[in-house]
Enzyme design. Structure first.
Site, PDB file in Angstrom:
ATOM      1  N   TYR A  34    -127.297  -7.087  28.280  1.00  0.00           N
ATOM      2  CA  TYR A  34    -126.954  -5.752  28.784  1.00  0.00           C
ATOM      3  C   TYR A  34    -125.862  -5.859  29.838  1.00  0.00           C
ATOM      4  O   TYR A  34    -124.915  -5.086  29.875  1.00  0.00           O
ATOM      5  CB  TYR A  34    -128.163  -5.057  29.430  1.00  0.00           C
ATOM      6  CG  TYR A  34    -129.468  -5.192  28.699  1.00  0.00           C
ATOM      7  CD1 TYR A  34    -129.503  -5.426  27.325  1.00  0.00           C
ATOM      8  CD2 TYR A  34    -130.676  -5.089  29.384  1.00  0.00           C
ATOM      9  CE1 TYR A  34    -130.718  -5.567  26.674  1.00  0.00           C
ATOM     10  CE2 TYR A  34    -131.887  -5.217  28.734  1.00  0.00           C
ATOM     11  CZ  TYR A  34    -131.897  -5.467  27.382  1.00  0.00           C
ATOM     12  OH  TYR A  34    -133.099  -5.608  26.750  1.00  0.00           O
ATOM     13  N   ILE A  42    -139.081  -8.851  18.584  1.00  0.00           N
ATOM     14  CA  ILE A  42    -138.909  -8.603  20.012  1.00  0.00           C
ATOM     15  C   ILE A  42    -139.996  -9.315  20.831  1.00  0.00           C
ATOM     16  O   ILE A  42    -139.753  -9.741  21.951  1.00  0.00           O
ATOM     17  CB  ILE A  42    -138.990  -7.072  20.304  1.00  0.00           C
ATOM     18  CG1 ILE A  42    -138.031  -6.301  19.392  1.00  0.00           C
ATOM     19  CG2 ILE A  42    -138.721  -6.774  21.780  1.00  0.00           C
ATOM     20  CD1 ILE A  42    -136.582  -6.718  19.480  1.00  0.00           C
ATOM     21  N   THR A  43    -141.173  -9.458  20.260  1.00  0.00           N
ATOM     22  CA  THR A  43    -142.348 -10.004  20.945  1.00  0.00           C
ATOM     23  C   THR A  43    -142.055 -11.306  21.699  1.00  0.00           C
ATOM     24  O   THR A  43    -141.409 -12.200  21.146  1.00  0.00           O
ATOM     25  CB  THR A  43    -143.453 -10.281  19.913  1.00  0.00           C
ATOM     26  OG1 THR A  43    -143.630  -9.116  19.126  1.00  0.00           O
ATOM     27  CG2 THR A  43    -144.759 -10.681  20.582  1.00  0.00           C
ATOM     28  N   LYS A  48    -153.347   2.399   9.917  1.00  0.00           N
ATOM     29  CA  LYS A  48    -152.793   3.649  10.452  1.00  0.00           C
ATOM     30  C   LYS A  48    -151.940   4.395   9.423  1.00  0.00           C
ATOM     31  O   LYS A  48    -151.166   5.284   9.785  1.00  0.00           O
ATOM     32  CB  LYS A  48    -151.952   3.355  11.706  1.00  0.00           C
ATOM     33  CG  LYS A  48    -152.709   2.651  12.835  1.00  0.00           C
ATOM     34  CD  LYS A  48    -153.481   3.642  13.707  1.00  0.00           C
ATOM     35  CE  LYS A  48    -154.379   2.952  14.732  1.00  0.00           C
ATOM     36  NZ  LYS A  48    -153.674   2.452  15.901  1.00  0.00           N
ATOM     37  N   GLU A  67    -127.981 -20.540  28.611  1.00  0.00           N
ATOM     38  CA  GLU A  67    -128.742 -20.878  29.816  1.00  0.00           C
ATOM     39  C   GLU A  67    -129.248 -22.299  29.692  1.00  0.00           C
ATOM     40  O   GLU A  67    -129.079 -22.936  28.651  1.00  0.00           O
ATOM     41  CB  GLU A  67    -129.893 -19.884  30.003  1.00  0.00           C
ATOM     42  CG  GLU A  67    -130.921 -19.912  28.892  1.00  0.00           C
ATOM     43  CD  GLU A  67    -131.919 -18.745  28.966  1.00  0.00           C
ATOM     44  OE1 GLU A  67    -131.583 -17.697  29.517  1.00  0.00           O
ATOM     45  OE2 GLU A  67    -133.029 -18.907  28.444  1.00  0.00           O
ATOM     46  N   THR A 104    -145.162   0.663  23.617  1.00  0.00           N
ATOM     47  CA  THR A 104    -143.783   0.215  23.783  1.00  0.00           C
ATOM     48  C   THR A 104    -142.973   0.457  22.515  1.00  0.00           C
ATOM     49  O   THR A 104    -141.828   0.905  22.568  1.00  0.00           O
ATOM     50  CB  THR A 104    -143.759  -1.290  24.136  1.00  0.00           C
ATOM     51  OG1 THR A 104    -144.565  -1.487  25.301  1.00  0.00           O
ATOM     52  CG2 THR A 104    -142.361  -1.767  24.419  1.00  0.00           C
ATOM     53  N   THR A 140    -147.182   1.869  16.152  1.00  0.00           N
ATOM     54  CA  THR A 140    -148.111   2.752  16.865  1.00  0.00           C
ATOM     55  C   THR A 140    -148.404   2.292  18.294  1.00  0.00           C
ATOM     56  O   THR A 140    -149.054   3.003  19.051  1.00  0.00           O
ATOM     57  CB  THR A 140    -149.438   2.888  16.079  1.00  0.00           C
ATOM     58  OG1 THR A 140    -149.898   1.577  15.766  1.00  0.00           O
ATOM     59  CG2 THR A 140    -149.243   3.675  14.803  1.00  0.00           C
ATOM     60  N   GLY A 141    -147.903   1.113  18.668  1.00  0.00           N
ATOM     61  CA  GLY A 141    -148.072   0.664  20.060  1.00  0.00           C
ATOM     62  C   GLY A 141    -147.218   1.495  21.006  1.00  0.00           C
ATOM     63  O   GLY A 141    -146.245   2.118  20.592  1.00  0.00           O
ATOM     64  N   HIS A 198    -138.113 -18.002  30.715  1.00  0.00           N
ATOM     65  CA  HIS A 198    -138.074 -18.229  29.267  1.00  0.00           C
ATOM     66  C   HIS A 198    -138.728 -19.563  28.919  1.00  0.00           C
ATOM     67  O   HIS A 198    -138.513 -20.557  29.616  1.00  0.00           O
ATOM     68  CB  HIS A 198    -136.639 -18.284  28.765  1.00  0.00           C
ATOM     69  CG  HIS A 198    -135.970 -16.953  28.711  1.00  0.00           C
ATOM     70  ND1 HIS A 198    -134.610 -16.825  28.625  1.00  0.00           N
ATOM     71  CD2 HIS A 198    -136.463 -15.699  28.715  1.00  0.00           C
ATOM     72  CE1 HIS A 198    -134.297 -15.551  28.590  1.00  0.00           C
ATOM     73  NE2 HIS A 198    -135.409 -14.831  28.651  1.00  0.00           N
TER      74      HIS A 198
END
Lengths: 300, 399
Positions: free
Chosen positions: A159, A96-97, A43, A209, A20, A17-18, A247
Site C-alpha cells: 500500500y 489472504i489467511t 450456508k 524483506e 472480515t 460469510t465471515g 512474518h
C-alpha cells in the site's frame, strides 16, 4: 490490462460469510470486481452483499463459471480451501489467511504440481489491477492507472509503495502481494515473469524483506531475463538475527537472509534500492527518468 | 517456539529415537538425586537455556562422582551464561539436565528444516559433527549432504541409507543411523517442527547411534495441533515485554532503544524501525499490531511500549488494509484514557506522533482532531513523522 485479473474475471470468495470476508467482499464489489459467488459449507442459499453462497467450490464453479477464488477462511482450514480451488481447476487462487502451518503449505505445493492453478499467498494482501478488479484487502483508492507493476512480500508496504507512486504521478498496472510466509504459491521470479510479458507494464517496483534468498535469486533472474527497469526496497536492515519480525518468513537464520546481502545483490545487477521506506516513490521516479520512460509513465 | 534440550529429548523419545538417559533438575538436590538414579560412571551436567553455544560458554560439565555433580550443579544453577546466541546480557540458568555419559567414538551432524526454495523438507547431514554447521558449510561445502523429501511419500528409506553412507558411518552403524533418521523425520512431521537439529549425533564405542544433543523448534502456526508442545513453553526464557505482547496477540520484539513504534503489518513495522534509525533514533521495538485490531488491543500495545519507562516517544505508523484507521484512532484515545486513569495525569506521558493512511483514514483523522489527546500529534507524512518523533525524543532527553 495488467496481469492475473481484470474486470471480467469471475471471482469466488471462499469463507464469504465471515465478518472480515464480508467487509472485504463489499470493498471488492465497490472496486468493480466481478464477484459471482461465495463458498461456505452449510450456508448454501444465503447471500452476502447480494452474492449467492454455495456449499462447495465445485458447486460455485458449475453455477457461475468462476475462474478465480480469494480465500478468507481460518488458518487451520486454509490449505484445504486452497486445494479445493486447485481441484476445481481455477486459474487463480489468492489466499489472504495468515498463520497457515508450514507443513500444510508444503503439502499444498506438492498437490499443485502439474495442475493449472496459480496460487498467490498465503498471508498476503492479494492482488489489484488498477481500475478493474481486486482480490483481497488492498485499499483501492490509493491506486492510479499507469504502467508500473508492484510486487511485495508485505501487505502494508504494498500500500505504501503504490500510495507514494500515485502521489508522484506514477500510475500502476497491477499490484501483487506475494505474502510473508516462507513457503508460498508465487515468488518474486514468477511475478517478475508476468510483468515482463505484460505490454502495459513498463517498470517494476519490488519490495522484499529479510529472510530466505528469494530477492537474491530474483536479482540473478532479472540480470539474465528482464527487459524492463526494476526498482527495489528491502525492509529489516536493523533486524537482529534469530528474531522473527512478525512474518513467519522474516527471520535471519544461520547468517543468511540479511537486508545487507539482498541490497548488495540487487545493486550488483544495477537495481536501485530505496534508502528508506519513505523514498520508494522518488527512487522509482529517478530510475524512470534515467531509463527515458518517465513521461510515458507519468500518467496521473 | 523453542523448548529446552531435555524437553526436545523427551519428545524424541516418544518417537523411539535413541537419546541418553537423563532427568531435568531444578535444584542441586534434584541434580544429585538424578545422578544417583542414573548410576552411570560419568555424568553430564548440562545447563538448560534457550540458546546454543552452551558448551563453549562453560554450561556443560562432565562429572565423575556425585560430589562433582553437586559442585557443578551448585556452580551452574543461577549462573548467567553468555554464549554467542544469548547477547551480551546472557541468560540465567534455572534448569539442568543430568545425563549419563556416552562413550563417544565419532560425532556427526544431522538436521531437518523446511526449505523455502523447493517447498520441501530437507535432511542435512555431515560427518563434521559438534561444530557450527554454518562454518562447515562455508569452509568445506562438499561435506554437507542434503536429501530433499517428497511430501507425498515422506523420507524414503533409501534416502536415509544413502545419507548414512555419504556421512561415512561405519558399516556396523549404517542401519542404526538410517533408522534414527526415519524416526527424526517422523518427529519433525508429527510435531509440526520448523527445525530438528542433532549436533552431535554420535556413534559410541559400542556402535550405538545416539542423539547426544537435540534442538527442536516448532512452527508457531502449527501449535494449535500440539497442546502438549505448548505446555513445554518456558516463559522465564522470554523477554517479559515480548511475553506480555504475545499473550495479547501482538507481534513485539524488544530492540532496547527509546523511540518506540506501533505499526500495522510486519513489513512496514520493520521499515519503520529502519527509518527511525536512519534519522538518528534508537528504536525501542518492532511492533506489529496485526490485521484485525480492536481499541483494547491498541491500548495494551501502548501500555507495553510505555512499561518501565523504556520509551521516550512513540511513532504510530498505520497504513490501513484490514486494519481500519478509525479503530486505531479510537484505540489511541482509549489508551490515553487507560493510562490517564492509572497515572492520574492527563493524556499519554510521552509524545506520540501519529501517521495514518488507508482504510477509513478520514474518519480516523477526524476522531483525533475533534477530540484531541494531550501529547498526541498528527504527522502529515511518514518521513515527517519519523523525523518529528526522533526530534521530540532528543529534546525530551535534554530536559
Amino acid at each position: 490490462m495488467g496481469v492475473l485479473i481484470n474486470k471480467d474475471t469471475k471471482v469466488i470468495v471462499q469463507g464469504i460469510t465471515g465478518k472480515t470476508a464480508a467487509f472485504h467482499t463489499k470493498q471488492m464489489l465497490e472496486y468493480g470486481t466481478n464477484i459471482v459467488a461465495g463458498v461456505t459449507p452449510g450456508k448454501a442459499g444465503q447471500t452476502v452483499e447480494g452474492v449467492p453462497v454455495y456449499d462447495t467450490v465445485e458447486d460455485a464453479v458449475k453455477a457461475t463459471g468462476a475462474t478465480a477464488s480469494v480465500i478468507f477462511v481460518p488458518a487451520r482450514f486454509a490449505a484445504d480451501s486452497i486445494m479445493e480451488g486447485v481441484e476445481a481447476e481455477l486459474d487463480l487462487v489468492v489466499c489472504i489467511t495468515e498463520h497457515v502451518p508450514v507443513q500444510d503449505m508444503i503439502k499444498v505445493r506438492r498437490y499443485m504440481e502439474g495442475k493449472k492453478t496459480r496460487l498467490i499467498g498465503p498471508n498476503c494482501p492479494g492482488i489489484l489491477t488498477v481500475d478493474e478488479a481486486k482480490m483481497g484487502i488492498i485499499p483501492g483508492y490509493i491506486h492510479k492507472k499507469g504502467h508500473v507493476g508492484v510486487i511485495s512480500r508485505s501487505g502494508t508496504l504494498t500500500y505504501e509503495a503504490t500510495f507514494q507512486l500515485s502521489n508522484a504521478g506514477i500510475g500502476q498496472t497491477t499490484a501483487i502481494g506475494i505474502g510473508g510466509d516462507p513457503i508460498k504459491g508465487t515468488d518474486f521470479i514468477d511475478a517478475l515473469k508476468l510483468f515482463n510479458e505484460d505490454d502495459e507494464t513498463k517498470a517494476i517496483m519490488m519490495i522484499g524483506e529479510i529472510g530466505g534468498t528469494a530477492e537474491e535469486e530474483a536479482a540473478q533472474w532479472i540480470k539474465e531475463n528482464m527487459k524492463k527497469p526494476v526498482i527495489a526496497f528491502i525492509s529489516g536492515v536493523q533486524a537482529p538475527p534469530g528474531k522473527r519480525m512478525g512474518h513467519a518468513g522474516a527471520i535471519i537464520a544461520g547468517g543468511k537472509g540479511t537486508a545487507a546481502d539482498k541490497i548488495k545483490a540487487l545493486n550488483a545487477v544495477g537495481i536501485p534500492v530505496a534508502e528508506t521506506v519513505a523514498t520508494m516513490g522518488e527512487t522509482v521516479v529517478k530510475k524512470l527518468k534515467e531509463a527515458g520512460i518517465y513521461d510515458e509513465c507519468h500518467t496521473c | 517456539m523453542n523448548i529446552h534440550e531435555y524437553q526436545s529429548k523427551e519428545v524424541l523419545r516418544q518417537f523411539g529415537v535413541n537419546v541418553p538417559k537423563g532427568k531435568p533438575a531444578f535444584s542441586v538436590e534434584e541434580a544429585v538425586e538424578a545422578a544417583k538414579e542414573l548410576g552411570s560412571k560419568v555424568t553430564v551436567v548440562k545447563a538448560q537455556i534457550h540458546a546454543g553455544g552452551r558448551g563453549k560458554a562453560g554450561g556443560v560439565k562432565i562429572a565423575k562422582s556425585l560430589d562433582e555433580v553437586k559442585a557443578y550443579a551448585t556452580e551452574l544453577l543461577g549462573k548467567i551464561l553468555v554464549t554467542h546466541q544469548t547477547g551480551p546480557d546472557g541468560k540465567k540458568v534455572n534448569r539442568l539436565l543430568i545425563e549419563e555419559g556416552s562413550n563417544i567414538a565419532k560425532e556427526y551432524y544431522l538436521s531437518f528444516v523446511n526449505d523455502r526454495s523447493t517447498a520441501k523438507i530437507v535432511m542435512i547431514g555431515s560427518e563434521e559433527g559438534g561444530m557450527e554447521i554454518e562454518k562447515v558449510a562455508a569452509e568445506s561445502p562438499e561435506k554437507i549432504i542434503k536429501e530433499y523429501i517428497d511430501p507425498a511419500i515422506g523420507l524414503a528409506p533409501f534416502q536415509a541409507t544413502r545419507m548414512a553412507y555419504k556421512m561415512n558411518f561405519k558399516p556396523e552403524a549404517i542401519k542404526k543411523a538410517s533408522a534414527t533418521m526415519m524416526k527424526l523425520y517422523n518427529a519433525f512431521i508429527g510435531k509440526d517442527c520448523s527445525q530438528v537439529e542433532i549436533n552431535p549425533l554420535v556413534v559410541t564405542a559400542e556402535d550405538d547411534v545416539i542423539c547426544l544433543d537435540a534442538k527442536l523448534n516448532f512452527d508457531d502456526s502449527g501449535l494449535f495441533r500440539h497442546p502438549d508442545i505448548v505446555e513445554l513453553r518456558d516463559e522465564t526464557e522470554e523477554d517479559p515485554k515480548e511475553l506480555w505482547a504475545s499473550n495479547e496477540g501482538l507481534n513485539y520484539v524488544n530492540l532496547g532503544g527509546d523511540v518506540a513504534c506501533m505499526v500495522n503489518g510486519a513489513g512496514l513495522a520493520m521499515a519503520t524501525v529502519d527509518i527511525l534509525k536512519y534519522y538518528g533514533g534508537e528504536p525501542a521495538n518492532f511492533l506489529d499490531v496485526g490485521g484485525s485490531s480492536t481499541p483494547e488491543k491498541i491500548a495494551t500495545a501502548f501500555e507495553i511500549m510505555l512499561d518501565g519507562g523504556q520509551s521516550k516517544g512513540i511513532f504510530v505508523n498505520i497504513f490501513g488494509g484490514i486494519n481500519k484507521c478509525d479503530v486505531i484512532a479510537e484505540g489511541i484515545q482509549k489508551a490515553a484514557q487507560i493510562i490517564a486513569d492509572k497515572t492520574g495525569q492527563d493524556g499519554i506521558p510521552v509524545p506520540v506522533v501519529v501517521r495514518l493512511e488507508g482504510t477509513n483514514v478520514e474518519r480516523g483523522r477526524q476522531i483525533l482532531t475533534e477530540n484531541p489527546v494531550k501529547n498526541v500529534f498528527m504527522a502529515p507524512t511518514m518521513e515527517g513523522g519519523a523525523q518529528d518523533i526522533v526530534k521530540r525524543v532528543e529534546e525530551a532527553k535534554k530536559n
